[in-house]
Design a protein around this motif. Structure first.
Motif, short mmCIF file in Angstrom:
data_model
loop_
_atom_site.label_atom_id
_atom_site.label_comp_id
_atom_site.label_asym_id
_atom_site.label_seq_id
_atom_site.Cartn_x
_atom_site.Cartn_y
_atom_site.Cartn_z
N ALA A 12 -16.10 13.73 -31.82
CA ALA A 12 -16.78 13.26 -33.07
C ALA A 12 -15.57 12.69 -33.52
CB ALA A 12 -18.48 12.95 -33.73
N MET A 13 -14.80 11.41 -34.22
CA MET A 13 -14.02 11.22 -35.52
C MET A 13 -14.52 10.87 -36.23
SD MET A 13 -11.09 8.25 -33.59
CE MET A 13 -10.45 8.68 -34.74
N LEU A 14 -13.48 11.39 -37.91
CA LEU A 14 -13.95 11.23 -39.00
C LEU A 14 -15.56 10.12 -39.23
CD1 LEU A 14 -11.38 12.82 -40.87
CD2 LEU A 14 -13.37 14.06 -40.24
N LEU A 15 -14.77 9.11 -38.96
CA LEU A 15 -15.27 7.57 -38.78
C LEU A 15 -16.30 7.31 -37.84
CD1 LEU A 15 -11.87 5.82 -40.61
CD2 LEU A 15 -13.66 6.78 -41.34
N ALA A 16 -16.11 8.16 -36.78
CA ALA A 16 -17.11 8.11 -35.76
C ALA A 16 -17.30 6.97 -34.58
CB ALA A 16 -18.67 6.85 -36.70
N ALA A 17 -15.63 7.42 -34.44
CA ALA A 17 -15.07 7.12 -33.50
C ALA A 17 -14.72 7.81 -32.29
CB ALA A 17 -13.80 6.38 -33.15
N LEU A 18 -15.06 8.16 -30.96
CA LEU A 18 -14.75 9.08 -29.75
C LEU A 18 -13.40 9.46 -30.04
CD1 LEU A 18 -16.64 11.05 -28.73
CD2 LEU A 18 -16.46 8.86 -26.85
N ILE A 19 -13.12 10.29 -29.96
CA ILE A 19 -11.58 11.14 -29.47
C ILE A 19 -12.17 12.58 -28.45
CG2 ILE A 19 -9.84 12.62 -29.78
CD1 ILE A 19 -9.44 11.26 -32.45
N ALA A 20 -10.92 12.82 -27.38
CA ALA A 20 -11.21 13.29 -26.80
C ALA A 20 -9.67 13.85 -26.42
CB ALA A 20 -11.71 12.68 -24.83
N VAL A 21 -10.00 15.53 -26.42
CA VAL A 21 -8.61 16.20 -26.44
C VAL A 21 -7.79 16.02 -24.82
CG1 VAL A 21 -7.60 18.16 -27.29
CG2 VAL A 21 -8.86 16.34 -28.68
N ASN A 165 -14.31 11.66 -17.27
CA ASN A 165 -15.27 11.45 -17.86
C ASN A 165 -15.60 11.94 -18.80
OD1 ASN A 165 -16.63 10.21 -15.08
ND2 ASN A 165 -15.82 12.58 -14.37
N ILE A 166 -16.06 11.19 -20.15
CA ILE A 166 -16.03 11.68 -21.02
C ILE A 166 -17.01 10.83 -21.77
CG2 ILE A 166 -15.18 11.78 -23.40
CD1 ILE A 166 -12.89 10.90 -22.25
N SER A 167 -18.84 11.59 -21.86
CA SER A 167 -19.98 11.33 -22.72
C SER A 167 -20.29 10.28 -21.80
CB SER A 167 -19.74 10.77 -23.81
OG SER A 167 -19.10 11.68 -24.25
N SER A 168 -20.56 10.99 -19.66
CA SER A 168 -21.06 9.76 -18.96
C SER A 168 -20.44 8.39 -18.54
CB SER A 168 -22.42 8.97 -19.50
OG SER A 168 -23.28 10.51 -19.24
N ALA A 169 -19.41 7.69 -19.22
CA ALA A 169 -18.09 6.81 -19.33
C ALA A 169 -16.68 7.05 -18.67
CB ALA A 169 -18.08 6.89 -20.41
N GLN A 170 -16.58 6.48 -17.57
CA GLN A 170 -15.39 6.35 -16.91
C GLN A 170 -14.13 6.16 -17.38
OE1 GLN A 170 -14.77 5.98 -12.82
NE2 GLN A 170 -13.93 8.25 -12.61
N VAL A 171 -13.15 7.17 -18.15
CA VAL A 171 -12.56 6.67 -19.07
C VAL A 171 -10.56 7.17 -17.99
CG1 VAL A 171 -10.42 7.29 -21.03
CG2 VAL A 171 -13.27 6.79 -21.12
N TYR A 172 -10.00 5.13 -18.00
CA TYR A 172 -8.81 5.87 -17.29
C TYR A 172 -7.46 5.90 -18.67
CZ TYR A 172 -11.27 3.86 -13.78
OH TYR A 172 -12.85 4.23 -12.87
N VAL A 173 -6.16 6.64 -18.40
CA VAL A 173 -5.44 6.47 -19.31
C VAL A 173 -3.84 6.94 -18.50
CG1 VAL A 173 -4.64 7.99 -20.79
CG2 VAL A 173 -6.66 8.39 -20.39
#
Length: 241
Positions: A12-21, A165-173
């Motif tokens: 969890a980011m400080l401003l409620a955004a989601l971060i993946a490391v 796969n982050i919190s059941s979401a597939q993210v492409y980077v």
């Protein structure tokens, strides 16, 4: 070198955004902690100068995350990292986040080419491909990697795609590639990146990445953070959301 295990963590980011490391190895990384070491048209014979910035707008279905480069020592998945250098230090340590703080000089990595500045960025989206045009830029990213073509300077920067796969979401980077692909943009200057040593290659010729003030944060556009130092030492810095 074999690719190491990808590590991803959704935080969890400080401003409620989601971060993946994410920490990953490309196919040919070096070891250690770091490196020593618009619109319009124009013609060019090499890098230099730089006044007009070529920078993308917001990316569709954007995702906000931080990718930490594999050559940076990360402890317990924290944003705070430590690197030790002998002599000068120049390295791209992460893509994404809002800033870097610590006992080291930092800024966004960039390429200066004639009268243009090209900030080094990665892209994150829930879309599996991206085909978008911005002024002076054509983004063509897909499952094979792809490229961003900068029309005013006839430059193509090539990319590698990662999938998380982050919190059941597939993210492409898509991150700047360390090697050139087999298929190149015809007639362009071809660029790939060595993040560990803060270097980019133009059709095989190396140049140091430069450090600029961060351009405006855009959705899905992960700015590449370049840290530099001129003396040997141990540097502790934090990649801030």
């Amino acid at each position: 070198m074999d690719r190491k295990t990808l590590m991803t963590a959704a935080l969890a980011m400080l401003l409620a955004a989601l971060i993946a490391v994410a920490i990953w190895n490309y196919l040919n990384p070096g070891g250690g902690a770091g490196g020593g070491g618009g619109g319009g048209t124009t013609t060019t014979t090499g890098p230099g100068g730089g006044t007009t910035t070529l920078y993308p707008g917001n990316i569709p279905n954007a995702y906000d995350l931080i990718l930490v480069e594999d050559h940076v020592n990360v402890v317990d998945g924290r944003y705070t990292v430590t690197a030790t250098a002998i002599g000068t230090y120049r390295s791209v340590v992460a893509y994404g986040g809002g800033s870097v703080s610590g006992n080291i000089t930092s800024g966004v990595a960039a390429i200066r080419w004639t009268s243009y500045v090209i900030p080094l960025v990665a892209f994150a989206s829930r879309n599996a491909t991206l085909s978008i045009d911005f002024p002076g830029m054509k983004i063509r990213l897909n499952d094979g990697g792809g490229y961003v073509f900068y029309e005013p300077v006839n430059v193509a920067i090539y990319y590698q795609r990662l999938v998380f796969n982050i919190s059941s979401a597939q993210v492409y980077v898509w991150v700047p590639s360390k090697t050139l692909p087999t298929t190149l943009v015809p007639g362009a200057y071809h660029i790939h990146i060595d993040p560990q040593y803060g270097t980019y290659y133009v059709s095989g010729t190396p140049y140091p990445l430069e450090r600029i003030s961060p351009p405006e944060k855009r959705a899905g556009v992960l700015r590449g953070w370049l840290v530099t130092a001129t003396t040997s030492g141990t540097y502790t810095f934090t990649i801030n959301p």
